[in-house]
Write a protein that holds these residues in place. Structure first.
Motif, PDB file in Angstrom:
ATOM      1  N   ASP A 266       0.796  -1.271   0.105  1.00 17.22           N
ATOM      2  CA  ASP A 266       0.138   0.105  -0.108  1.00 17.22           C
ATOM      3  C   ASP A 266       0.847   1.375   0.079  1.00 17.22           C
ATOM      4  O   ASP A 266       0.326   2.434  -0.283  1.00 17.22           O
ATOM      5  N   ASN A 267       2.260   1.293   0.225  1.00 14.83           N
ATOM      6  CA  ASN A 267       2.931   2.247   0.332  1.00 14.83           C
ATOM      7  C   ASN A 267       3.167   2.823  -1.232  1.00 14.83           C
ATOM      8  O   ASN A 267       3.815   2.095  -1.980  1.00 14.83           O
ATOM      9  N   ASP A 268       3.113   4.295  -1.378  1.00 15.21           N
ATOM     10  CA  ASP A 268       3.394   4.625  -2.717  1.00 15.21           C
ATOM     11  C   ASP A 268       4.651   5.297  -2.272  1.00 15.21           C
ATOM     12  O   ASP A 268       4.844   6.399  -1.938  1.00 15.21           O
ATOM     13  N   LEU A 269       6.097   4.494  -2.653  1.00 12.33           N
ATOM     14  CA  LEU A 269       7.311   5.027  -2.477  1.00 12.33           C
ATOM     15  C   LEU A 269       7.632   6.400  -3.089  1.00 12.33           C
ATOM     16  O   LEU A 269       8.226   7.284  -2.617  1.00 12.33           O
ATOM     17  N   VAL A 270       7.144   6.815  -4.429  1.00 16.23           N
ATOM     18  CA  VAL A 270       7.454   7.776  -4.943  1.00 16.23           C
ATOM     19  C   VAL A 270       6.878   9.117  -4.254  1.00 16.23           C
ATOM     20  O   VAL A 270       7.451  10.115  -4.176  1.00 16.23           O
ATOM     21  N   GLU A 271       5.579   9.058  -4.003  1.00 16.84           N
ATOM     22  CA  GLU A 271       4.824  10.058  -3.241  1.00 16.84           C
ATOM     23  C   GLU A 271       5.523  10.146  -1.701  1.00 16.84           C
ATOM     24  O   GLU A 271       5.697  11.291  -1.224  1.00 16.84           O
ATOM     25  N   ILE A 272       6.019   9.218  -1.102  1.00 16.62           N
ATOM     26  CA  ILE A 272       6.728   9.335   0.087  1.00 16.62           C
ATOM     27  C   ILE A 272       8.002  10.194   0.024  1.00 16.62           C
ATOM     28  O   ILE A 272       8.475  11.134   0.757  1.00 16.62           O
ATOM     29  N   ALA A 273       8.841   9.866  -1.069  1.00 16.80           N
ATOM     30  CA  ALA A 273      10.051  10.399  -1.393  1.00 16.80           C
ATOM     31  C   ALA A 273       9.803  11.609  -1.605  1.00 16.80           C
ATOM     32  O   ALA A 273      10.524  12.744  -1.223  1.00 16.80           O
ATOM     33  N   LYS A 274       8.647  12.143  -2.477  1.00 21.69           N
ATOM     34  CA  LYS A 274       8.477  13.648  -3.054  1.00 21.69           C
ATOM     35  C   LYS A 274       8.060  14.452  -1.702  1.00 21.69           C
ATOM     36  O   LYS A 274       8.615  15.536  -1.554  1.00 21.69           O
ATOM     37  N   LYS A 275       6.981  13.760  -0.824  1.00 23.82           N
ATOM     38  CA  LYS A 275       6.405  14.605   0.451  1.00 23.82           C
ATOM     39  C   LYS A 275       7.577  14.733   1.401  1.00 23.82           C
ATOM     40  O   LYS A 275       7.284  15.893   2.230  1.00 23.82           O
TER      41      LYS A 275
ATOM     42  N   VAL B  15      11.255  14.325   1.507  1.00 27.65           N
ATOM     43  CA  VAL B  15      12.298  14.436   1.101  1.00 27.65           C
ATOM     44  C   VAL B  15      13.244  15.377   2.041  1.00 27.65           C
ATOM     45  O   VAL B  15      14.516  14.866   2.237  1.00 27.65           O
ATOM     46  N   ASP B  16      12.632  16.394   2.876  1.00 24.48           N
ATOM     47  CA  ASP B  16      13.512  17.120   3.640  1.00 24.48           C
ATOM     48  C   ASP B  16      13.843  16.501   4.954  1.00 24.48           C
ATOM     49  O   ASP B  16      14.548  16.907   5.833  1.00 24.48           O
ATOM     50  N   HIS B  17      13.092  15.247   5.129  1.00 26.84           N
ATOM     51  CA  HIS B  17      13.223  14.515   6.300  1.00 26.84           C
ATOM     52  C   HIS B  17      13.971  13.241   6.135  1.00 26.84           C
ATOM     53  O   HIS B  17      14.210  12.221   7.026  1.00 26.84           O
ATOM     54  N   ILE B  18      14.222  12.992   4.735  1.00 28.41           N
ATOM     55  CA  ILE B  18      14.976  11.667   4.415  1.00 28.41           C
ATOM     56  C   ILE B  18      16.651  12.206   4.640  1.00 28.41           C
ATOM     57  O   ILE B  18      17.146  12.870   3.690  1.00 28.41           O
TER      58      ILE B  18
ATOM     59  N   PRO C 239      10.056   0.617  -7.874  1.00 29.05           N
ATOM     60  CA  PRO C 239       9.981   1.678  -8.952  1.00 29.05           C
ATOM     61  C   PRO C 239      11.267   2.521  -8.710  1.00 29.05           C
ATOM     62  O   PRO C 239      11.387   3.463  -8.503  1.00 29.05           O
ATOM     63  N   ILE C 240      12.721   1.748  -8.831  1.00 34.69           N
ATOM     64  CA  ILE C 240      13.810   2.273  -8.684  1.00 34.69           C
ATOM     65  C   ILE C 240      13.846   3.402  -9.386  1.00 34.69           C
ATOM     66  O   ILE C 240      14.761   4.433  -8.917  1.00 34.69           O
ATOM     67  N   LEU C 241      13.856   3.515 -10.703  1.00 32.16           N
ATOM     68  CA  LEU C 241      13.962   4.711 -11.460  1.00 32.16           C
ATOM     69  C   LEU C 241      13.146   5.745 -11.251  1.00 32.16           C
ATOM     70  O   LEU C 241      13.856   7.019 -10.882  1.00 32.16           O
ATOM     71  N   SER C 242      12.013   5.610 -10.923  1.00 27.82           N
ATOM     72  CA  SER C 242      11.045   6.662 -10.402  1.00 27.82           C
ATOM     73  C   SER C 242      11.555   7.342  -9.068  1.00 27.82           C
ATOM     74  O   SER C 242      11.336   8.522  -8.789  1.00 27.82           O
ATOM     75  N   VAL C 243      11.766   6.420  -8.102  1.00 27.55           N
ATOM     76  CA  VAL C 243      12.289   6.743  -6.903  1.00 27.55           C
ATOM     77  C   VAL C 243      13.473   7.825  -6.935  1.00 27.55           C
ATOM     78  O   VAL C 243      13.621   8.723  -6.344  1.00 27.55           O
ATOM     79  N   LEU C 244      14.651   7.171  -7.621  1.00 27.02           N
ATOM     80  CA  LEU C 244      15.618   7.989  -7.840  1.00 27.02           C
ATOM     81  C   LEU C 244      15.598   9.178  -8.522  1.00 27.02           C
ATOM     82  O   LEU C 244      16.139  10.541  -8.365  1.00 27.02           O
ATOM     83  N   GLU C 245      14.786   9.308  -9.608  1.00 26.39           N
ATOM     84  CA  GLU C 245      14.426  10.836 -10.075  1.00 26.39           C
ATOM     85  C   GLU C 245      13.771  11.814  -9.141  1.00 26.39           C
ATOM     86  O   GLU C 245      14.113  12.801  -9.300  1.00 26.39           O
ATOM     87  N   THR C 246      12.732  11.068  -8.371  1.00 27.48           N
ATOM     88  CA  THR C 246      11.964  11.838  -7.302  1.00 27.48           C
ATOM     89  C   THR C 246      13.096  12.548  -6.485  1.00 27.48           C
ATOM     90  O   THR C 246      13.018  13.840  -6.134  1.00 27.48           O
ATOM     91  N   LEU C 247      13.756  11.562  -5.859  1.00 28.39           N
ATOM     92  CA  LEU C 247      14.910  12.129  -4.929  1.00 28.39           C
ATOM     93  C   LEU C 247      15.765  13.507  -5.725  1.00 28.39           C
ATOM     94  O   LEU C 247      15.722  14.512  -5.220  1.00 28.39           O
TER      95      LEU C 247
END
Length: 355
Positions: free
Chosen positions: A253-262, A264-267, A296-304
């Motif tokens: 249920d976790n949307d990794l891309v959304e979590i990375a975007k939302k 990012v300042d606390h990662i 979604p490795i590509l989308s996660v890295l691009e989002t970061l």
């Protein structure tokens, strides 16, 4: 983002710092003092010795993983204040030696768990595998028996000194709920975050792995809602989390891309790992290449990248390749391949930015 590589020390790792030096673009070593008792302050002379080795090989020592939390802190026992003081004492020494991020976890009794450390894959490599039914069918008593009688049933991240007291630990956690574990985490953060701010060290909690309860033990860092609660538990630029794609990704249920975007300042630290889903709960670890798994490795890295992630990243668990003898998940070869895969993605993003 800055590429790093986890290393367990000369006495505990089959990989040498000189080997890691040959992987392009690795700037830092993610390290720990593996043989230190959990809860005790780390001796400065041992910290200095490890940092010196790391620097002599051309790396920085800015990330420590793991400075583990004593169970008395998680349980909220009266003795927790003494263990928190020792934790802060270690933070102060680490700061003197250049550490800027500490990865820790708040998982009761266990760190991350797998049921098979060397599952054969189609390409004849092996990887770590999680089968929920194996653990779901076990009682704590069964687990204790297996760990004492079967040396192949060794849980990664297991602190072996706990084996003699594991029955007492399970008993102690019978009265601990998710809410009381949250309360105990808040107590810990209220004590250590002000010191972290003073030292300019960022604390990055690692998500639960797998992200659900096992043996009726509460787990509290499993999804986006938990991450949001963590950040608001003690609002601070130094209170954040380790973005582990494999741990968070095991929760479908976790949307990794959304979590990375939302968030990012606390990662403050990112573990990039791929897994392939086998059913609703089971998974096997794969190469870092996106199409080999379900992350979604590509989308996660691009989002970061697009959201100006400015901290540390490392390849997480890899397969065991080419007959390498190593700690399961922590060989040289597949993690090096993972870095080169990530380097290629980042190089492409850099090139796109310059157009």
């Amino acid at each position: 983002m800055e590429m790093t590589f986890r290393w367990f020390g000369d006495q505990n790792d089959s990989v040498n710092l000189s080997d890691i030096r040959q992987i392009p673009n690795v700037k830092g070593i993610v390290w720990t003092l593996l043989n230190q008792p959990v809860g005790e302050a780390w001796p400065e002379e041992e910290i200095a010795r490890e940092v010196s080795k790391i620097k002599e090989n051309g790396f920085h020592p800015e990330v420590v993983e793991s400075l583990n939390i004593h169970e008395d802190i998680k349980l909220g026992k009266p003795t927790r204040d003494d263990y928190i003081k020792k934790y802060i004492d270690t933070m102060e020494i680490l700061s003197k030696h250049g550490v800027r991020v500490i990865c820790y976890n708040f998982m009761p009794v266990f760190d991350w768990i797998r049921t098979d450390l060397e599952r054969p894959l189609e390409d004849n490599s092996t990887a770590m595998h999680y089968e929920h039914k194996i653990l779901d069918d076990m009682s704590p008593k069964d687990l204790i028996h297996n760990m004492k009688e079967n040396t192949s049933f060794e849980l990664p991240g297991w602190e072996k000194e706990k084996l003699d007291i594991i029955q007492d630990l399970f008993k102690a956690y019978e009265s601990v709920t998710r809410e009381s574990l949250w309360d105990n985490l808040q107590y810990f953060l209220e004590a250590v975050i002000p010191k972290a701010e003073e030292l300019d060290i960022r604390l990055a909690i690692h998500p639960d792995d797998p992200p659900w309860s096992l043996f009726n033990l509460p787990r509290i860092i499993s999804n986006e809602r938990d991450i949001n609660r963590l950040i608001n538990l003690y609002p601070s630029t130094h209170n954040g989390f380790t973005f582990c794609t494999g741990s968070l990704g095991a929760n479908r249920d976790n949307d990794l891309v959304e979590i990375a975007k939302k968030y990012v300042d606390h990662i403050f630290f990112a573990h990039i790992r791929n897994i392939r889903y086998l059913n609703d709960t089971d998974f096997v670890e794969t190469s870092h290449r996106e199409c080999d798994g379900n992350i979604p490795i590509l989308s996660v890295l691009e989002t970061l990248y697009r959201n100006d992630f400015k901290y540390y990243i490392r390849p997480d668990h890899g397969r065991q390749l080419w007959n390498e003898e190593c700690r399961p998940g922590y060989g040289l070869y597949d993690r090096a391949l993972g870095i080169m895969y990530m380097n290629g993605i980042i190089d492409h993003l850099d090139k796109e930015d310059k157009k």
